[in-house]
Design an enzyme around this catalytic site. Structure first.
Site, PDB file in Angstrom:
ATOM      1  N   SER A   1       1.114  -1.009   0.118  1.00  0.00           N
ATOM      2  CA  SER A   1      -0.541  -0.047  -0.037  1.00  0.00           C
ATOM      3  C   SER A   1       0.686   0.962  -0.019  1.00  0.00           C
ATOM      4  CB  SER A   1      -1.045  -0.096   1.583  1.00  0.00           C
ATOM      5  OG  SER A   1      -1.188   1.539   1.395  1.00  0.00           O
TER       6      SER A   1
ATOM      7  N   TYR B   1      -1.523  -0.967  10.239  1.00  0.00           N
ATOM      8  CA  TYR B   1      -1.835  -1.824   9.081  1.00  0.00           C
ATOM      9  C   TYR B   1      -0.351  -1.405   8.938  1.00  0.00           C
ATOM     10  CZ  TYR B   1      -3.300  -1.474   5.151  1.00  0.00           C
ATOM     11  OH  TYR B   1      -3.794  -2.239   3.138  1.00  0.00           O
TER      12      TYR B   1
ATOM     13  N   LYS C   1       2.734  -3.572   6.635  1.00  0.00           N
ATOM     14  CA  LYS C   1       2.507  -3.703   5.308  1.00  0.00           C
ATOM     15  C   LYS C   1       4.159  -4.100   5.245  1.00  0.00           C
ATOM     16  CE  LYS C   1      -1.580  -4.483   3.509  1.00  0.00           C
ATOM     17  NZ  LYS C   1      -1.824  -5.443   2.327  1.00  0.00           N
TER      18      LYS C   1
HETATM   19  P1  NAD Z   1     -11.172  -7.119   1.416  1.00  0.00           P
HETATM   20  O1  NAD Z   1     -11.106  -6.709   2.616  1.00  0.00           O
HETATM   21  O2  NAD Z   1     -12.325  -6.716   0.729  1.00  0.00           O
HETATM   22  O3  NAD Z   1     -10.000  -8.290   1.343  1.00  0.00           O
HETATM   23  C1  NAD Z   1      -9.288  -9.466   1.687  1.00  0.00           C
HETATM   24  C2  NAD Z   1      -9.550 -10.137   1.997  1.00  0.00           C
HETATM   25  O4  NAD Z   1      -8.824 -11.093   2.624  1.00  0.00           O
HETATM   26  C3  NAD Z   1     -11.275 -11.156   2.107  1.00  0.00           C
HETATM   27  O5  NAD Z   1     -11.785 -11.183   1.656  1.00  0.00           O
HETATM   28  C4  NAD Z   1     -10.931 -11.069   4.268  1.00  0.00           C
HETATM   29  O6  NAD Z   1     -12.247 -12.251   4.470  1.00  0.00           O
HETATM   30  C5  NAD Z   1      -9.744 -12.158   3.775  1.00  0.00           C
HETATM   31  N1  NAD Z   1      -9.309 -12.424   4.702  1.00  0.00           N
HETATM   32  C6  NAD Z   1      -8.952 -11.523   5.602  1.00  0.00           C
HETATM   33  N2  NAD Z   1      -7.800 -12.256   6.530  1.00  0.00           N
HETATM   34  C7  NAD Z   1      -7.751 -13.304   6.457  1.00  0.00           C
HETATM   35  C8  NAD Z   1      -7.103 -14.656   6.231  1.00  0.00           C
HETATM   36  N3  NAD Z   1      -6.335 -15.125   7.549  1.00  0.00           N
HETATM   37  N4  NAD Z   1      -6.841 -16.387   5.755  1.00  0.00           N
HETATM   38  C9  NAD Z   1      -7.748 -16.016   4.915  1.00  0.00           C
HETATM   39  N5  NAD Z   1      -8.768 -15.187   3.954  1.00  0.00           N
HETATM   40  C10 NAD Z   1      -8.461 -13.591   5.189  1.00  0.00           C
HETATM   41  O7  NAD Z   1      -9.768  -6.184   1.211  1.00  0.00           O
HETATM   42  P2  NAD Z   1      -9.093  -5.385  -0.541  1.00  0.00           P
HETATM   43  O8  NAD Z   1      -9.560  -4.232  -0.823  1.00  0.00           O
HETATM   44  O9  NAD Z   1      -9.864  -6.185  -1.324  1.00  0.00           O
HETATM   45  O10 NAD Z   1      -7.472  -5.377  -0.281  1.00  0.00           O
HETATM   46  C11 NAD Z   1      -7.618  -6.909  -0.133  1.00  0.00           C
HETATM   47  C12 NAD Z   1      -5.558  -6.184   0.037  1.00  0.00           C
HETATM   48  O11 NAD Z   1      -4.570  -5.199  -0.504  1.00  0.00           O
HETATM   49  C13 NAD Z   1      -5.466  -6.630   1.352  1.00  0.00           C
HETATM   50  O12 NAD Z   1      -3.773  -7.086   1.701  1.00  0.00           O
HETATM   51  C14 NAD Z   1      -4.758  -5.379   1.488  1.00  0.00           C
HETATM   52  O13 NAD Z   1      -4.181  -4.771   2.835  1.00  0.00           O
HETATM   53  C15 NAD Z   1      -5.079  -4.482  -0.041  1.00  0.00           C
HETATM   54  N6  NAD Z   1      -4.485  -3.179  -0.186  1.00  0.00           N
HETATM   55  C16 NAD Z   1      -6.132  -2.715  -0.241  1.00  0.00           C
HETATM   56  C17 NAD Z   1      -6.774  -0.928  -0.358  1.00  0.00           C
HETATM   57  C18 NAD Z   1      -7.646  -0.505  -0.948  1.00  0.00           C
HETATM   58  O14 NAD Z   1      -7.484   0.443  -0.670  1.00  0.00           O
HETATM   59  N7  NAD Z   1      -8.498  -1.542  -0.837  1.00  0.00           N
HETATM   60  C19 NAD Z   1      -5.436  -0.109  -0.702  1.00  0.00           C
HETATM   61  C20 NAD Z   1      -3.984  -0.447  -0.459  1.00  0.00           C
HETATM   62  C21 NAD Z   1      -3.392  -2.182  -0.165  1.00  0.00           C
HETATM   63  C1  UD1 Z   2      -6.706   5.688   3.029  1.00  0.00           C
HETATM   64  C2  UD1 Z   2      -5.691   4.914   4.187  1.00  0.00           C
HETATM   65  C3  UD1 Z   2      -4.462   4.256   3.881  1.00  0.00           C
HETATM   66  C4  UD1 Z   2      -5.362   3.519   2.118  1.00  0.00           C
HETATM   67  C5  UD1 Z   2      -5.760   4.290   1.497  1.00  0.00           C
HETATM   68  C6  UD1 Z   2      -6.210   3.826   0.245  1.00  0.00           C
HETATM   69  C7  UD1 Z   2      -6.107   6.587   6.420  1.00  0.00           C
HETATM   70  C8  UD1 Z   2      -5.811   7.078   7.116  1.00  0.00           C
HETATM   71  N1  UD1 Z   2      -5.557   5.725   5.228  1.00  0.00           N
HETATM   72  O1  UD1 Z   2      -6.081   6.821   3.180  1.00  0.00           O
HETATM   73  O2  UD1 Z   2      -3.961   3.819   4.675  1.00  0.00           O
HETATM   74  O3  UD1 Z   2      -3.568   3.026   1.646  1.00  0.00           O
HETATM   75  O4  UD1 Z   2      -6.935   4.537   2.664  1.00  0.00           O
HETATM   76  O5  UD1 Z   2      -6.865   2.105   0.938  1.00  0.00           O
HETATM   77  O6  UD1 Z   2      -6.964   5.880   6.583  1.00  0.00           O
HETATM   78  N2  UD1 Z   2     -12.654  11.537   2.711  1.00  0.00           N
HETATM   79  C9  UD1 Z   2     -13.543  11.829   3.902  1.00  0.00           C
HETATM   80  N3  UD1 Z   2     -15.125  11.814   3.902  1.00  0.00           N
HETATM   81  C10 UD1 Z   2     -14.356  10.422   4.701  1.00  0.00           C
HETATM   82  C11 UD1 Z   2     -13.767   9.659   4.105  1.00  0.00           C
HETATM   83  C12 UD1 Z   2     -12.439  10.221   3.620  1.00  0.00           C
HETATM   84  O7  UD1 Z   2     -13.664  13.555   3.659  1.00  0.00           O
HETATM   85  O8  UD1 Z   2     -15.695  10.122   4.778  1.00  0.00           O
HETATM   86  C13 UD1 Z   2     -10.984  12.231   2.536  1.00  0.00           C
HETATM   87  C14 UD1 Z   2      -9.883  12.122   3.532  1.00  0.00           C
HETATM   88  O9  UD1 Z   2      -9.408  12.991   4.613  1.00  0.00           O
HETATM   89  C15 UD1 Z   2      -8.672  11.809   2.017  1.00  0.00           C
HETATM   90  C16 UD1 Z   2      -9.614  11.354   0.843  1.00  0.00           C
HETATM   91  O10 UD1 Z   2     -11.195  11.636   1.310  1.00  0.00           O
HETATM   92  O11 UD1 Z   2      -8.332  12.973   1.586  1.00  0.00           O
HETATM   93  C17 UD1 Z   2      -9.387   9.685   0.333  1.00  0.00           C
HETATM   94  O12 UD1 Z   2      -9.635   8.880   1.648  1.00  0.00           O
HETATM   95  P1  UD1 Z   2      -9.910   7.680   1.823  1.00  0.00           P
HETATM   96  O13 UD1 Z   2     -10.792   6.793   0.840  1.00  0.00           O
HETATM   97  O14 UD1 Z   2      -9.921   7.232   3.719  1.00  0.00           O
HETATM   98  O15 UD1 Z   2      -8.136   7.276   1.894  1.00  0.00           O
HETATM   99  P2  UD1 Z   2      -6.368   7.544   1.535  1.00  0.00           P
HETATM  100  O16 UD1 Z   2      -6.736   9.009   2.516  1.00  0.00           O
HETATM  101  O17 UD1 Z   2      -5.813   7.726   0.599  1.00  0.00           O
END
Ligand code: NAD
Ligand code: UD1
Length: 351
Positions: free
Chosen positions: A137, A161, A165
């Site tokens: 991330s 978190y 990572k």
């Molecule tokens: P998500 O929660 O929708 O998907 C993660 C999946 O992992 C879920 O289906 C959950 O049930 C499963 N899971 C959790 N713990 C588990 C375990 N112990 N064993 C087996 N399965 C398990 O999240 P996502 O948004 O799809 O994210 C996927 C990956 O990407 C995560 O590792 C997250 O940290 C990373 N990531 C997500 C974002 C984002 O904005 N969504 C940004 C950066 C990194």
């Molecule tokens: C969040 C996570 C970051 C993760 C990223 C992508 C935090 C502090 N950081 O960051 O670790 O990698 O998501 O999943 O949570 N906002 C509002 N109102 C809301 C929600 C968000 O104004 O209800 C604003 C926030 O201030 C930010 C922007 O929207 O400026 C995006 O927020 P968000 O979707 O939470 O993403 P990140 O802040 O980039």
């Protein structure tokens, strides 16, 4: 047909990547504990059969289980090899991702995100499988770093978190350093994945109140929530709201195909860290206005205080991904808003 193990494949990014893998004719084994998702995403994928494949029932297999359970992982690899479909690549999405929970329950976050990943790598090694793509991330970058963020920008997570990572990235780097003969590893640092599959049948389906902006915005649009609360209006940006690098979920999914292709083609570098972003910044207000205009609706919003440890401007330098993976984002913020709303409208309560 190569077999890919997708951990966390029922979740938001996992299921969209499975769709992209299907298009590329991979055989897919999904494992998920369903702690933050529902089996319905996979059932829908099979029943909708988007690509009209006769083989869909044998092309995707789902097994419910936890990545912390070594015996479970061993049984998955055994089952795959017994059926003659040895697992060649692992895409590792399974993990916990809520910043606030990671501060409340750090032990659980380290258990799942770090120990769970180490156990998975151990079982991969036992089974002679060394091709690994990890979901990292942009949260690992230091708050003091100026955007565009490059892969070698300084790192300093500001929550548990983020530390989990970074810890996994470091563990993987060490692994490749010590056993370069075997491992081929790509860490992908995602920026802000949003939107949904253009069919409107797959999207983000939060089980609890969304923490992130886009799913919250979608729920305000569908009247599940009264209004959007925007965190701060006096940031040093042109309209006073924070800027982020939003990336369409299908572009992100395709980034994983590019990572597999890179490994498949010989992986000149055995260990890589790569940003997946668009390189474009969009402010909160711009996103809200675009969502309103594209979808012809109005979003009620109110400015409130800044969120703790938030950052004014975060966007990627995506050039390394372009150069190394030959991948770049193709969809724009309009596509993200259109596809995200299409999904929300059709599925107000998720899957
Ligand atoms: P998500 O929660 O929708 O998907 C993660 C999946 O992992 C879920 O289906 C959950 O049930 C499963 N899971 C959790 N713990 C588990 C375990 N112990 N064993 C087996 N399965 C398990 O999240 P996502 O948004 O799809 O994210 C996927 C990956 O990407 C995560 O590792 C997250 O940290 C990373 N990531 C997500 C974002 C984002 O904005 N969504 C940004 C950066 C990194
Ligand atoms: C969040 C996570 C970051 C993760 C990223 C992508 C935090 C502090 N950081 O960051 O670790 O990698 O998501 O999943 O949570 N906002 C509002 N109102 C809301 C929600 C968000 O104004 O209800 C604003 C926030 O201030 C930010 C922007 O929207 O400026 C995006 O927020 P968000 O979707 O939470 O993403 P990140 O802040 O980039």
């Amino acid at each position: 047909m190569d077999t890919v193990l997708v951990t966390g494949g029922a979740g938001f990014i996992g299921i969209h990547t499975v769709i992209a893998l299907l298009e590329k004719k991979y055989r897919i084994l999904i494992i998920d504990s369903l702690i933050n998702s529902s089996k319905k995403s996979i059932e829908r994928l099979i029943s909708k059969n988007l690509l009209k494949k006769e083989s869909i029932n044998s092309q995707i297999i789902f097994i419910n289980g936890d990545i912390r359970d070594v015996n479970f992982l061993r049984s998955v690899f055994k089952k795959a090899s017994k059926s003659g479909h040895i697992i060649k690549y692992v895409l590792h999405f399974a993990g916990l991702k809520s910043i606030s929970d990671s501060i409340l329950f750090p032990d659980e976050y380290w258990e799942v995100n770090v120990i769970g990943t180490k156990r998975l790598l151990k079982v991969m090694k036992e089974n002679n499988c060394h091709n690994f793509v990890f979901s990292s991330s942009a949260t690992v970058y230091s708050l003091d770093e100026k955007s565009p963020l490059k892969e070698n920008s300084s790192l300093s997570p500001n929550n548990q978190y983020g530390y989990t990572k970074l810890a996994v990235e470091k563990f993987l780097e060490g692994l490749v350093h010590d056993q370069e003969r075997f491992w081929r590893i790509v860490c992908l640092r995602y920026f802000n994945p949003i939107g949904a599959h253009p069919s409107g049948d797959f999207g983000e389906s939060p089980l609890n109140t969304p923490n992130n902006l886009f799913p919250y915005l979608c729920q305000v649009a569908s009247k599940k929530r009264k209004k959007l609360y925007i965190f701060g209006q006096n940031w040093p940006t042109s309209d006073g709201t924070c800027i982020r690098d939003y990336i369409h979920i299908m572009d992100l999914a395709e980034g994983h195909i590019a990572a597999i292709d890179y490994i498949k083609s010989g992986a000149k570098e055995p260990f890589l860290i790569i940003n997946l972003g668009t390189g474009l910044g969009t402010s909160v207000l711009e996103l809200v206005k675009t969502f309103e205009n594209v979808n012809n609706l109005r979003i009620d919003y109110e400015f409130i205080e800044r969120r703790e440890k938030d950052k004014a401007i975060v966007y990627a330098d995506p050039n390394f991904a372009k150069r190394i993976l030959n991948w770049e984002a193709k969809r724009n913020i309009f596509d993200m808003c259109k596809d995200g709303w299409n999904w929300q409208k059709k599925n107000p309560d998720g899957y």
